[in-house]
Design an enzyme around this catalytic site. Structure first.
Site, PDB file in Angstrom:
ATOM      1  N   GLU A 148       0.077   1.759   1.610  1.00  0.00           N
ATOM      2  CA  GLU A 148      -0.848   2.806   2.003  1.00  0.00           C
ATOM      3  C   GLU A 148      -0.704   2.966   3.513  1.00  0.00           C
ATOM      4  O   GLU A 148      -1.155   2.107   4.283  1.00  0.00           O
ATOM      5  CB  GLU A 148      -2.284   2.395   1.649  1.00  0.00           C
ATOM      6  CG  GLU A 148      -3.328   3.406   2.021  1.00  0.00           C
ATOM      7  CD  GLU A 148      -3.301   4.638   1.133  1.00  0.00           C
ATOM      8  OE1 GLU A 148      -3.568   5.735   1.661  1.00  0.00           O
ATOM      9  OE2 GLU A 148      -3.016   4.501  -0.077  1.00  0.00           O
ATOM     10  N   SER A 177       1.845   9.490   2.673  1.00  0.00           N
ATOM     11  CA  SER A 177       0.432   9.884   2.735  1.00  0.00           C
ATOM     12  C   SER A 177      -0.231   9.606   1.402  1.00  0.00           C
ATOM     13  O   SER A 177      -0.607  10.514   0.675  1.00  0.00           O
ATOM     14  CB  SER A 177       0.330  11.367   3.092  1.00  0.00           C
ATOM     15  OG  SER A 177       1.181  12.131   2.259  1.00  0.00           O
ATOM     16  N   CYS A 178      -0.316   8.342   1.055  1.00  0.00           N
ATOM     17  CA  CYS A 178      -0.720   7.906  -0.278  1.00  0.00           C
ATOM     18  C   CYS A 178      -2.238   7.778  -0.422  1.00  0.00           C
ATOM     19  O   CYS A 178      -2.977   7.854   0.550  1.00  0.00           O
ATOM     20  CB  CYS A 178      -0.075   6.563  -0.592  1.00  0.00           C
ATOM     21  SG  CYS A 178       1.708   6.519  -0.287  1.00  0.00           S
ATOM     22  N   THR A 179      -2.677   7.564  -1.673  1.00  0.00           N
ATOM     23  CA  THR A 179      -4.056   7.212  -1.979  1.00  0.00           C
ATOM     24  C   THR A 179      -4.024   6.022  -2.924  1.00  0.00           C
ATOM     25  O   THR A 179      -3.244   6.013  -3.883  1.00  0.00           O
ATOM     26  CB  THR A 179      -4.802   8.381  -2.646  1.00  0.00           C
ATOM     27  OG1 THR A 179      -4.653   9.558  -1.845  1.00  0.00           O
ATOM     28  CG2 THR A 179      -6.279   8.055  -2.802  1.00  0.00           C
ATOM     29  N   ASN A 212      -0.868   6.529  -5.474  1.00  0.00           N
ATOM     30  CA  ASN A 212       0.037   7.688  -5.482  1.00  0.00           C
ATOM     31  C   ASN A 212       1.018   7.537  -4.337  1.00  0.00           C
ATOM     32  O   ASN A 212       0.593   7.393  -3.186  1.00  0.00           O
ATOM     33  CB  ASN A 212      -0.739   8.992  -5.300  1.00  0.00           C
ATOM     34  CG  ASN A 212      -1.516   9.399  -6.536  1.00  0.00           C
ATOM     35  OD1 ASN A 212      -1.456   8.733  -7.563  1.00  0.00           O
ATOM     36  ND2 ASN A 212      -2.267  10.482  -6.434  1.00  0.00           N
TER      37      ASN A 212
END
Length: 468
Positions: free
Chosen positions: A101, A9-11, A30
């Site tokens: 992502e 669950s990246c940004t 992230n």
């Protein structure tokens, strides 16, 4: 992240060279999965490997690879049981890649071209089978695209590529279809677990790369009116209530930091993919975006009174955060282990050959010899009472960041004076160890201070006579 561990669950952030203060192209992300899942740093060296072959440990994806493997940095998992998950790095040709992502494709698209979960390419393999074999960001898109065409994709993903001239964002929207868009030089993009690319210009190959037959696929399956502009996000993506609490607020937050002049809502599907900053973006501004937890606002989870309304960018499940910076002949692999808002970004030189000792270690359970666990330990101790101990963390971060930037600046000046590659490599390896030691030492001192102070926080205390 993996099928066994759940999706990541990246940004992500991508910044064009004319949008930065120093002409750098910057990409970063992230990597979010679990609260206790260590990462390592690796410097993978140039090799010639006969019968070079990749076989996934997560599914049945297999691929024959070129014999020549370029040197590159990466951040693999502490275990390869579920796959390597190298995630990000910069290779010897100054090409950066970050993958992935995680995103979601809608049911209509999946019915027409389902993901090949059994043998298609997954996140865990992407950096490993692409980054060591490309010389430009565009080549990265083309290589991964060819793999998706021939083997299929196992999931919807966004992938970041960059070289010193341009940044590209690629999105896989179905089993065999994808789009990649070049980030305009004067702009940036923030992405948060959604398919984000909007209108696609099929007549502009300089700025768009698409899977063969993409338009025909959409037309034949009646996925979009032919008289409407081709919008990848609307055709392939999802638009449900969970997006408005989990995804769009993070994009809103990033754009609010870099383009505060634009009034927008955190709960709208109309946030633009491409945005222009109000001012040139420094690497520290990009760090601030990836470290954001709605700092000081009504949504800030560090304030006990605030309910958890929106999912922040910087979160407890962040394993590591990276920013890959490319400028002329300079390149930096900025790496923050653990939660970026409570860690520091160390500007490693990716062409190094010796990994700083503590960045090679760390398993699932806490150990004191691991860089990952040093930063996580500080986080856990501050979390016991953020309002009481947060200032100690902030002071350590400020002091450490100043020291790291000075070390890097001094090393750059020395590097630019050297001509012999052997001398440069020796200086780089020494600098990487100094950078690591600086951050680790400061955080170990912070930990010692926090533990000492927290001995007073025990509920087992009773006091009547001040002398007893």
């Amino acid at each position: 992240m993996t099928h066994q561990l759940g999706r990541s669950s990246c940004t992500s952030i991508l910044i064009g060279k004319s949008a930065t203060t120093d002409g750098s192209v910057i990409i970063g992300r992230n990597e979010d999965a679990k609260t206790a899942w260590p990462k390592h740093l690796a410097f993978n060296q140039h090799e010639i490997i006969e019968n070079n072959f990749f076989k996934s440990k997560d599914n049945k994806f297999e691929l024959t690879l070129p014999q020549e493997k370029y040197a590159y940095s990466s951040t693999p998992e502490w275990t390869d049981k579920y796959g390597i998950f190298e995630e990000d790095g910069i290779n010897e040709f100054h090409v950066a890649m970050s993958a992935t992502e995680s995103a979601y494709a809608n049911d209509r698209v999946q019915a027409a071209d389902p993901f090949n979960e059994k043998s298609g390419i997954l996140e865990e393999a992407m950096v490993t089978v692409v980054l060591p074999y490309i010389k430009t960001a565009r080549e990265g898109v083309e290589r991964l695209g060819k793999i998706v065409q021939e083997h299929g994709a196992a999931e919807a993903d966004g992938i970041l590529f960059a070289d010193k001239n341009e940044a590209w964002y690629m999105e896989i929207g179905s089993g065999h279809h994808y789009v990649a868009q070049r980030i305009p030089d004067d702009s940036y993009a923030v992405v948060a677990n959604q398919l984000a690319i909007e209108k696609v210009n099929f007549r502009d190959p300089a700025n768009f790369i698409t899977s063969p037959g993409l338009q025909e696929f959409v037309n034949q399956n009646n996925l979009w009116p032919q008289n409407q502009p081709f919008n990848f996000r609307l055709i392939f993506g999802t638009h449900d209530d969970s997006d408005l609490t989990y995804n769009t607020p993070r994009i809103w937050s990033g754009q609010k930091l870099l383009t505060p002049s634009h009034e927008q809502s955190p709960t709208t599907f109309n946030l633009p993919f491409i945005q222009r900053p109000d001012h040139p973006i420094a690497i520290q501004d990009a760090q601030r975006v990836l470290s954001d937890h709605y700092n000081g606002s009504q949504y800030d989870l560090s304030k006990a009174k605030n309910p958890a309304r929106f999912r922040p960018i910087s979160i407890a499940t962040t394993q590591e955060s990276h920013l890959l910076q490319l400028r002329n002949d300079d390149m930096y692999h900025w790496l923050a282990m653990g939660i970026p808002s409570q860690s520091v970004y160390i500007p490693f030189y990716p062409q190094g050959t010796k990994v700083p000792t503590m960045f090679k270690y760390g398993k699932k359970e806490f150990t004191t010899n691991s860089a990952y666990w040093v930063f996580k330990e500080a986080s856990v101790l501050v979390d016991r009472n953020w309002s009481k101990y947060g200032s100690l963390l902030t002071n350590t971060q400020k002091q450490t960041n100043e020291q790291l930037v000075k070390l890097r600046y001094d090393t750059d000046k020395k590097l630019h004076k050297l001509s012999q590659q052997e001398e440069k490599l020796k200086l780089i390896n020494t600098a990487n160890q100094k950078l690591a030691n600086c951050a680790i030492k400061n955080y170990q001192q912070l930990i010692a201070q926090l533990i000492t102070l927290q001995t007073e926080d025990s509920p087992l205390k009773f006091k009547i006579d001040p002398n007893l």
